[in-house]
Every structure is written in structure tokens, then in C-alpha cells.
Design a protein around this motif. Structure first.
Motif, mmCIF file in Angstrom:
data_model
loop_
_atom_site.group_PDB
_atom_site.id
_atom_site.type_symbol
_atom_site.label_atom_id
_atom_site.label_comp_id
_atom_site.label_asym_id
_atom_site.label_seq_id
_atom_site.Cartn_x
_atom_site.Cartn_y
_atom_site.Cartn_z
ATOM 1 N N ASN A 82 -3.233 -1.998 -5.628
ATOM 2 C CA ASN A 82 -3.253 -1.145 -4.439
ATOM 3 C C ASN A 82 -3.841 0.224 -4.770
ATOM 4 O OD1 ASN A 82 -1.222 0.021 -5.893
ATOM 5 N ND2 ASN A 82 0.338 -0.115 -4.287
ATOM 6 N N GLU A 83 -3.920 1.071 -3.741
ATOM 7 C CA GLU A 83 -4.539 2.385 -3.921
ATOM 8 C C GLU A 83 -3.713 3.260 -4.855
ATOM 9 O OE1 GLU A 83 -5.253 4.172 -0.180
ATOM 10 O OE2 GLU A 83 -6.663 2.642 0.521
ATOM 11 N N GLU A 87 0.829 -1.202 0.000
ATOM 12 C CA GLU A 87 0.000 0.000 0.000
ATOM 13 C C GLU A 87 0.866 1.256 0.000
ATOM 14 O OE1 GLU A 87 -3.120 -0.043 -0.485
ATOM 15 O OE2 GLU A 87 -3.273 -2.232 -0.387
ATOM 16 N N THR A 115 -4.680 2.644 -8.364
ATOM 17 C CA THR A 115 -5.948 3.318 -8.703
ATOM 18 C C THR A 115 -5.720 4.806 -8.926
ATOM 19 O OG1 THR A 115 -7.197 1.688 -7.407
ATOM 20 C CG2 THR A 115 -8.282 3.796 -7.879
ATOM 21 N N ARG A 116 -4.887 5.414 -8.086
ATOM 22 C CA ARG A 116 -4.625 6.853 -8.224
ATOM 23 C C ARG A 116 -3.908 7.162 -9.536
ATOM 24 N NH1 ARG A 116 -2.372 7.173 -3.844
ATOM 25 N NH2 ARG A 116 -0.174 7.104 -4.459
#
Length: 997
Positions: free
Chosen positions: A468-469, A450, A472-473
Motif C-alpha cells: 500500500n501507499e 490503504e 511506500t512512504r
């Protein structure tokens, strides 16, 4: 026993190595001696073959020369006795002698113009030797005997030949023509083809220009064709050394065969012979012996090694049986220990003691108890009691305390036992530090997943399992958008199938791939990405997952592009800078050679740019440079062809101008003319208009023996310098004589410094006379008495001295020498009335201590100040006029006189002229010499005299050469004169002799 085993093993190893080293040394020495003998034999053989070639070829040359001498003798005798040659006798003689050498050469006789008059089958009407170099050599030299040309093309057949020729003369000894024999290059090929050179040998005949005359065996390649220029680097070095013969080894041959060669240089004919034997031929037997020796050495090594191994195994087998049981106990991995019912240590393995930092056997800790090492100890006592009570196997984790005080985690398995009716505990302790570290790493890896770096995990079939985030970002895809899908949804379309194929090949081969890639976000935006893909494999080596980490590098790419712009482009004009331009020049230079086409380099240097900067400021100068750059880009065929080298200097690179040099030059000049016309249009700089111009230098480059890219740029700079010297708004093509002129300027500049040190400068004096022709003074004119070049006029070195600053020490020397001469004249009554004019440059006049220096020289030499006349030019008065007036006024107060030289040719403000403390105006010689033919020159001279009369100044006319010019000047009121009519510049002794005559 262990020590004895090591000693025996060491002795066996040393013995085997010593025996094999002796065998290798013996074989190496024998092979080396054999090799040396073979090389000496080969060098003797190639030298003998080269000598045989020399005897064969010189024999042919002597045979041809004997025939030429006989015909020459016949022609000289006939012309001496009869004054003419009868064709019938001549044809019969030539046919007879042609029969002697028909297998070698063709005989012909030319007249004095070079046209062939006699030949065996009649003279060809179109054949002439007038353009042959040896024809001119024989015509200009009566003492020349046999002349032989280098390899040339036959004008009749087009085949390669060597031309042998002798001169014959008329009865009066004048040149009557030549007797020539053309020897075909193929004849030399037949001579060398009879040599026994082996399968890899070679025989070459080249002329002294390194052109190939004959080669055996023939080579079906450009370097093997008759007339081609070549030769190995070793042969070229020997030829340049001037050695008549030699032996060398070459590897870089045209056919790639290494050889030992002998060469001989002949004078008649002027050729060079090379005989070579292939290394593969003469070293074949030696290499066979070498391979047999290597086999023998290898066999010896195997026998000695095998014997030592068998002996070592026999010794080790007996030693191994004695240590087997002890080694099993010694290498137990777990810390095994046995406790009694009270928790006291009864026995333990070596691994247990080592785990705690004690020596094996526990001799240093006979009373050790587990609660001394367990942490906490109370918990361990309770555990022992529970195991004995419940009689069950227990596994627990705890912490052991090391002997040095440190603690480490352990996993202990406890089994309750009963031995001899007494309860005991069998314990096995295992250090789990590594396992704990792995568990910690897994927790850290989960946290790292993460992190700020985007991460994605797929299975072996490339189905996305997790992201992970950060992923996505960066991409815009949430986990629910991509789970189960293929990563190709991120592809941008900018990379072809070959790119992805290479990427997956690297992953399958190396297990990972990392690089930059263009991908697409969910919203369709294309962006650069740093991508790293690694494969995860199980214990069988099969791939189970793929892990990808990615970063958005858009900002880094933007920074790199900005850095590239700063590194390769000029910040002011946005044009390519010197660094990028030099790369493109190298590329264009290489392309011109490859494509056999011409290009051109134009250097553009603005006129008077420094003046604009000084008067209008650097902001105006920068604005002008930007506008000039845009105009140059607009008027050339290719935008990328324009660059700024620095300052006010631009370059235009034109490539692919065609295969013909004249056409390329015309097109380059057309572009240059267009650029000059464009740059000559007015510029709007702020609130004012500015009209400028530029000098352009052009250097061509193209196929053939062209200079390097750096030399092309240097040539273009020389051309623009020449253009600037001829005036503003000029262009100039590079001329091969320019470097010589530059070297001459450099030699003069260096020689000037030596001239000052070694007193090579002298003063000559040109008389100045009054209306009646009486000498009233002189002008001191500097000359350079060069030890090799003789007397050098100031026109050659004064401009250079002004450019490099040497005008200051030269001017000081002239002033010092002139004042010394004035002081000597002042002591002679007949010469005391003479004045002496000394030229002062603008650089001297601008020096802050100019006044002090003049006064100091006058005081030191004792020269009368009123007899010293300093001559200034109008150009020296352009800058700092107020300061110049001040300096002149101070010197005027001390009696020094001033004269304004070359008046009328420059720019003078009458306002400042009226304020200058002048004594004399000198009319420039251009007006004097043109006043009889040009009424304008006469009127200007007259106006100068009227102006001087109104201002109370004396007028002196320069360059008076005729009585008519003197009379015209007298008629208009001129008082003083100077010129060849009254005397040329002369030494002081000659001037004083004129006064005493």
C-alpha cells in the motif's frame, strides 16, 4: 417422555457418583491410617539409631578420656614428688597406653609452651599446640577438666581430627602442659558405617559449628567432604533452638533425598549426630498398597460407569425413535413457506416463524401475509404475479420486517408449483445478515489496506504481490519496485540467521509473529520498525499468503531513549543516578563473589557545598557539580564507574581490584588520593575562582563472608561521615567499629529525650576566683546522670544535641535551673555575691524569642539579673551579627552580663567586638596550658589581656592547673581564674561547703 429421560439420567448419575465417592472415602481413610502408623514406626527407628550412634561415640570419648586421665595422674604425681618427669618412664607409659587406643587416637604430651615433648615414636620437632584454642583454655583455667576441640586440621598430617586434652600441673599448681589425643574424623566414619540405614538412609556427625566430621554413605560432592559447613534449614533451626534432641523431616538435603531424621547433641565430644531413613525406603510398601488401592478404585469406577452407560443407551434408543421425524422438521435452517396465487401464507416451517420473531407453529399470527413482513410490500406483489405468469424459478434479495419492528436482509428462492390444479409458490428464505456483514468487512478491509500502517502481501513462496501507499512512504519502495521480489531486500544486516529462523518458526507454529526489527529503506537508511506477520490458510490448513503490517517507530525509540536517560541518568551531570548505580553495584557485588576478587566503593562528599550555594547562588553550585563530575570521570579507570547519588554526593565503583584485600585497598586509596588532588584544584565559576575539597569514604567488598550490596553502600557512607568528622579533604576506610559508634550515637540521641523527660540531667559548678583566690562565682556545667552508664560528660552528648535540635530544650533547662540556684543564693547573705555563668549555644541565640525567654525565666525565678552571666562562643557570632548585638543590648539593659568564651581560638572581627556589650573575655585553656612551653601562646594570652584592658573588659583565664600558670597570668595582669587548681566541677552542696570552709 423428554422429562422422564432427563430424570432417569440424573438418577443414574447421582447413584454412580455416590458409590464412587463412598469407595474413594473408604480407601483414603485406610491409606491415611496406614501412613500414620508407618511414620510413627520410622520416627521410633531413627531415634533408636541416633541413640546407638550416641552410645558408640561417647564410648570412644570415655575410652580416650580414661587414658588421658591416667597419664595426667602420672604426670601430676611425678611433678609433685620429684619435680621432674623421667623420659624413660614417660615413654614406656605412652607406648603402653597408645597400644590401648591405637585404633582411635594418637597420644602426645606438651610442655607449658605447647611444644610436644612425649609421643609414642618420639616427639615431632615441628609440632606445637601453642596456637590451639583448647591449649589456651586449659592454660588459663585450672578447674577445666577434659577439653575437646571442634573439627580442626592436624598440623602434621593435614587430616581432620578432634583434639582431646587435659591439663597437668607443676608441684606449685602452676600450668605445666597438656596431655592430648588426636582422634581422626575417619574413626567416626567407621563407627557410623556399621549402621543399617537402608539404601537411602544417612548417618552424619557434625561439630557444633556445623562442620562435617563423618558421613555414611559417603557423598562425592563438596557438601559431603569432611570439614565442609552445611546442614539443612530444619536441622539449623533445631540446633539454634537449643534442643538436645529432636526428630525432623528434610527435603533440601545435599544429595536431594527426602528423609525422616533424628538428631542428638553431645557435650563430650561436642558434636551433633543425625540419623536419617530415606522416604523411598520406608514408604515403599505403603506406596505399593496405595497404587493397588488406586487400581481397585479405578476398576470400581469403570464397572459402575460402564453399567450406567449401557442402561442409559437402552433408554435413549427407545426415545430417539419417537422424535426423529419431528427433529428433522424442527431443525430446518431456511425459512420455508408456501403461498397461494394471491400471496397468502398456506404453510411454513418453524424456522420461518423464528426468523420473524414468532413462536414455532405460527399460533400467534394465523392471518400473517408475506407483504406484512416484506419491505416494500408492493414490490413483493409484483414479484408473485411475475413468477406465476412466467412459471420460472426466481431468486431475489429483499428485506424482512421482524416482529419487534427491526428489519434484516434475506435471500428468497421462489419455485412455482401446481398442486391439485391450483398454482402455488414454494419459497425458501435465508437470513443473509452475516453475508452482508462479511461483504461490508471486505470493503472495510480494502479501505484499511490503504491505512497509515504499511502493508505488504506475499504468496506462499514469499514473492511480493502487493503493497500500500503507507508501505511506500515508510520504506521508499514503490509497488513496481518490489512486486515479484523477496522481502529480504528490506533486511538491515543487524539480525543474524538465528533471529530470522526463530521468527519463521513462530509463524509456521502459531500462524503469526510480531516484534521490533531493524530494516533498511531504499536510500540505505537503517531504522527501527514494528513488524507483524500473519499467515493466511485455506480450508485445508495450507498457507496460501503472508500478510505483513509495519510501522516506523523511530520517533518512539527516540522518546524511549530520552525516557531512559531521564530515568537512569542525572540531568545536571549526565552521570548515572542512584537507581542505575544501585543496579551496577548489585552486578559488581555478585561478580566479586563469582570471580573471587575484591572491589571498592568510594563515596565522595564535597566540603562546604552549602556555603557556596548560600553565598554564590544555586547556579554556581550547579556549575561546580558539573565540573566535579567531569573531573571524577577523568581520574577513574572506567567512565561508567562514577555516579551521582544526589546533592553534593558522588560515588565511584571500582571492581576487579584483584584477589588480595591489601592490594585492593592500596589501589582504591590510590584512586581516592588522585580524586582528592583533582578536586582540590581551582574551579572557574563565572568571573571568580573557587577552591574546594571533599571527604571520601571507602568500603571494600569481595569474596568470603562479605556484606550485601546495600550494606556496602551503608558502610561507605559511615566511612565518609567519619572522614568529614576528622576535617576537610580527608579520606577514611570503613572500620567494623563504625556501626557500633553509630549505634552508640543513636542510643545517646534516644536517651537524651528520656533524660529530659525523667530529670536525669544535673548541673555541676566549677569555681571562679579572683587574684587572691576568693570564690567570686561559678560556671554551670551540665552532666547526664545515666541510670546504667553513670555520669556522662557533655562532650559525648552536646554535639549530638546541637545536631538534632535537642540543644534548645536542654539549654532552656540549664538556664531555668541556673536561675533557680541564683535566686536561692540571693537569699543567703554569705552567697549573694556569687555570679553564675551559663553557656548559650548559637541555636539558642538565633531563636526569635531568645530575649523574651531569658527575661521571663529571670522574672519567674526571681534571680538577680546582674549575677547571671551568659557565655557566648565566637562561632555563635558568625551569622546575623546585627541581630545578635540587638538581643545582647536589650538583655544588657536589664542587667544581664555577657562573657566571650574560648577567646582567641575562632574568628572575631574587632569591629564587631568593639560593638558587643561584653563584660568579660575568657582566655582559652589551650593558651594557658601552653604558655610556659610556647612563647607564642604566652604572647597571645598577653595580647588578649591588653585588648581587654583597652576595652574595659575583665579577663578570666580557663584551664589553670598549676601555680606556675597562675603566677605567669598574674604577672601579665589577669584578674580572674578558673581551673582544676581551684576546684573541679562539683555539686552545689560541695561548692557551698567550699565557701563555708
Amino acid at each position: 417422555m423428554r422429562h422422564n429421560l432427563k430424570s432417569i439420567t440424573f438418577m443414574l448419575l447421582v447413584t454412580v457418583l455416590a458409590l464412587n465417592l463412598f469407595m474413594v472415602t473408604l480407601l483414603t481413610y485406610t491409606l491415611h491410617a496406614s501412613y500414620k502408623r508407618k511414620i510413627a514406626e520410622v520416627r521410633t527407628n531413627v531415634a533408636n539409631i541416633a541413640l546407638m550412634m550416641e552410645q558408640s561415640i561417647t564410648g570412644t570419648a570415655r575410652e580416650v578420656d580414661l587414658v588421658l586421665q591416667e597419664i595426667q595422674y602420672f604426670l601430676n604425681r611425678e611433678l609433685a614428688e620429684r619435680g621432674t618427669v623421667r623420659r624413660s618412664e614417660m615413654d614406656e607409659l605412652i607406648k603402653a597406653r597408645q597400644g590401648w587406643v591405637s585404633h582411635v587416637a594418637r597420644i602426645r604430651v606438651s610442655d607449658a609452651t605447647g611444644a610436644v615433648r612425649f609421643a609414642p615414636n618420639g616427639p615431632p620437632s615441628q609440632l606445637s599446640y601453642a596456637d590451639a584454642e583448647i591449649f589456651h583454655q586449659l592454660r588459663s583455667g585450672a578447674q577445666v577438666g577434659l577439653a575437646i576441640s571442634p573439627l580442626i586440621r592436624s598440623p602434621l598430617t593435614g587430616e581432620w581430627i578432634l583434639l582431646f586434652a587435659r591439663r597437668y600441673d607443676n608441684a606449685d599448681g602452676s600450668f605445666a602442659g597438656v596431655v592430648a589425643a588426636s582422634v581422626r574424623a575417619s574413626h567416626f566414619a567407621s563407627l557410623v558405617s556399621e549402621l543399617d540405614l537402608g539404601s537411602k538412609g544417612i548417618a552424619l556427625v557434625r561439630d557444633l559449628d556445623m562442620r562435617l566430621v563423618a558421613r555414611h554413605p559417603p557423598l562425592d560432592a563438596p557438601p559431603g567432604r569432611t570439614g565442609s559447613v552445611g546442614g539443612s534449614a530444619e536441622l539449623t533451626a533445631l540446633l539454634n533452638s537449643g534442643e538436645p534432641s529432636g526428630i525432623f523431616f528434610s527435603e533440601g538435603t545435599a544429595d536431594g533425598v527426602p528423609r525422616t531424621n533424628a538428631f542428638r547433641r553431645l557435650s563430650e565430644p561436642p558434636v551433633m549426630l543425625v540419623a536419617g531413613l530415606g522416604e523411598d525406603d520406608y514408604l515403599a510398601i505403603w506406596r505399593h498398597d496405595r497404587n493397588k488401592a488406586a487400581g481397585l478404585g479405578l476398576l470400581f469406577f469403570l464397572v459402575t460407569t460402564l453399567g450406567s452407560v449401557l442402561m442409559w443407551r437402552q433408554i435413549r434408543a427407545s426415545h430417539r425413535a419417537n422424535r426423529r421425524s419431528h427433529l428433522l422438521l424442527q431443525h430446518a435452517s431456511d425459512g420455508i413457506h408456501i403461498l397461494d396465487s394471491r400471496g397468502r401464507l398456506l404453510d411454513a416451517s418453524d424456522a420461518f416463524y423464528r426468523m420473524l420473531g414468532y413462536p414455532a407453529g405460527g399460533h400467534a399470527c394465523p392471518s400473517l401475509a408475506p407483504w406484512d413482513v416484506m419491505h416494500p410490500g408492493d414490490q413483493f406483489r409484483a414479484l408473485v404475479a411475475s413468477c406465476l405468469r412466467h412459471k420460472r424459478v426466481t431468486t431475489y434479495e429483499s428485506v424482512f420486517r421482524h416482529r419487534d419492528g427491526g428489519e434484516f436482509p434475506v435471500e428468497v428462492s421462489v419455485v412455482p408449483l401446481e398442486i391439485d390444479g391450483k398454482p402455488q409458490l414454494f419459497c425458501a428464505a435465508r437470513d443473509i445478515t452475516t453475508r452482508k456483514k462479511v461483504e461490508e468487512d471486505l470493503r472495510i478491509a480494502a479501505r484499511a489496506f490503504e491505512s497509515q500502517v504499511g502493508m505488504m502481501i506475499t504468496d506462499a513462496d514469499l514473492h511480493i504481490l502487493r503493497c500500500n501507499e503507507a508501505f511506500t512512504r515508510i520504506t521508499g519502495y514503490a509497488m513496481e519496485d518490489i512486486v515479484g521480489r523477496h522481502p529480504n531486500i528490506l533486511q538491515s544486516g543487524r539480525h543474524d540467521e538465528k533471529f530470522y529462523r526463530a521468527m519463521w518458526q513462530a509463524i509456521r507454529t502459531d500462524g503469526s509473529w510480531q516484534g521490533e526489527i531493524w530494516n533498511k529503506r531504499k536510500n540505505g537508511e537503517i531504522y527501527p520498525q514494528l513488524l507483524s506477520i500473519g499467515s493466511v490458510r485455506d480450508e485445508k490448513g495450507e498457507t496460501t499468503h503472508y500478510v505483513a503490517s509495519l510501522s516506523d517507530i523511530s520517533s518512539r525509540k527516540a522518546d524511549e531513549e530520552q525516557m531512559r536517560t531521564l530515568a537512569f541518568y542525572d540531568s545536571l551531570t549526565k552521570l548515572p543516578n542512584r537507581r542505575l548505580f544501585l543496579e551496577r553495584l548489585d552486578q559488581a557485588h555478585a561478580a566479586a563473589q563469582r570471580l573471587q576478587t575484591f572491589g571498592a566503593l568510594l563515596v565522595v562528599d564535597l566540603d562546604d557545598f552549602k556555603t557556596l550555594n548560600d553565598t554564590e547562588g544555586h547556579a554556581a553550585g550547579d556549575l561546580l557539580l558539573a565540573k566535579v563530575a567531569q573531573r571524577l570521570v577523568d581520574c577513574v579507570p572506567q567512565n561508567e564507574a562514577v555516579a551521582r547519588l544526589g546533592g553534593d554526593e558522588f560515588v565511584i565503583l571500582l571492581d576487579n581490584l584483584g584477589p588480595h584485600e591489601v592490594e585492593a585497598a592500596r589501589r582504591a586509596e590510590q584512586v581516592a588520593r588522585g580524586a582528592m588532588a583533582t578536586l582540590g584544584k581551582p574551579y572557574r565559576l563565572g568571573r571568580s575562582d573557587y577552591r574546594g575539597s571533599a571527604g571520601i569514604g571507602i568500603a571494600l567488598f569481595g569474596p568470603g563472608n562479605m556484606p550485601s550490596a546495600q550494606e556496602v553502600l551503608r558502610n561507605a557512607h559511615l566511612a565518609v561521615s567519619q572522614a568529614k568528622n576528622t576535617g576537610s579533604n580527608s579520606l577514611c576506610f570503613f572500620d567494623t567499629r563504625m556501626p557500633a559508634q553509630v549505634r552508640e550515637r543513636s542510643d545517646i540521641e534516644a536517651g537524651l529525650r528520656i533524660a529530659l523527660e525523667q530529670d536525669q540531667l544535673v548541673l555541676h559548678y566549677q569555681p571562679q576566683v579572683d587574684r587572691d583566690g576568693h570564690i567570686i562565682g561559678a560556671e554551670a556545667l551540665i552532666r547526664w546522670c545515666h541510670p546504667q552508664q553513670g555520669m556522662i560528660s557533655p562532650g559525648r552528648f552536646i554535639p549530638l544535641a546541637e545536631a538534632n535540635g535537642l540543644i534548645l530544650p536542654i539549654g532552656n533547662w540549664v538556664l531555668e535551673t541556673a536561675c533557680q540556684q541564683l535566686a536561692r543564693w540571693a537569699e543567703v547573705p554569705a552567697l549573694a555575691h556569687l555570679t553564675l555563668s551559663v553557656n548559650v549555644s548559637a541555636n539558642q541565640l538565633s531563636q526569635p524569642d531568645f530575649v523574651e525567654r531569658v527575661l521571663e525565666v529571670l522574672q519567674r525565678t526571681g534571680a538577680p539579673a546582674q549575677k547571671l552571666k551568659l557565655e557566648l562562643t565566637e562561632s555563635a557570632l558568625v551569622h546575623e551579627i546585627e541581630e545578635i548585638i540587638r538581643k545582647m543590648s536589650v538583655l544588657k539593659e536589664h542587667g544581664v552580663c555577657f562573657s566571650l568564651d574560648d577567646f582567641g581560638t575562632g574568628y572575631s572581627s574587632l569591629n564587631y567586638l568593639s560593638r558587643l556589650p561584653l563584660d568579660q573575655l575568657k582566655i582559652d585553656q589551650s593558651f594557658v596550658q601552653g604558655m610556659l612551653q610556647d612563647t607564642n601562646s604566652a604572647e597571645i594570652a598577653h595580647l588578649i589581656m591588653l585588648l581587654a584592658e583597652r576595652m574595659g573588659l575583665v579577663v578570666l583565664a580557663e584551664g589553670v592547673e598549676t601555680e606556675e600558670q597562675r603566677a605567669a597570668l598574674l604577672e601579665r595582669g589577669c584578674q580572674q581564674f578558673q581551673g582544676y587548681l581551684f576546684g573541679r566541677p562539683m555539686t552545689v552542696e560541695q561548692l557551698e561547703g567550699e565557701l563555708q570552709a
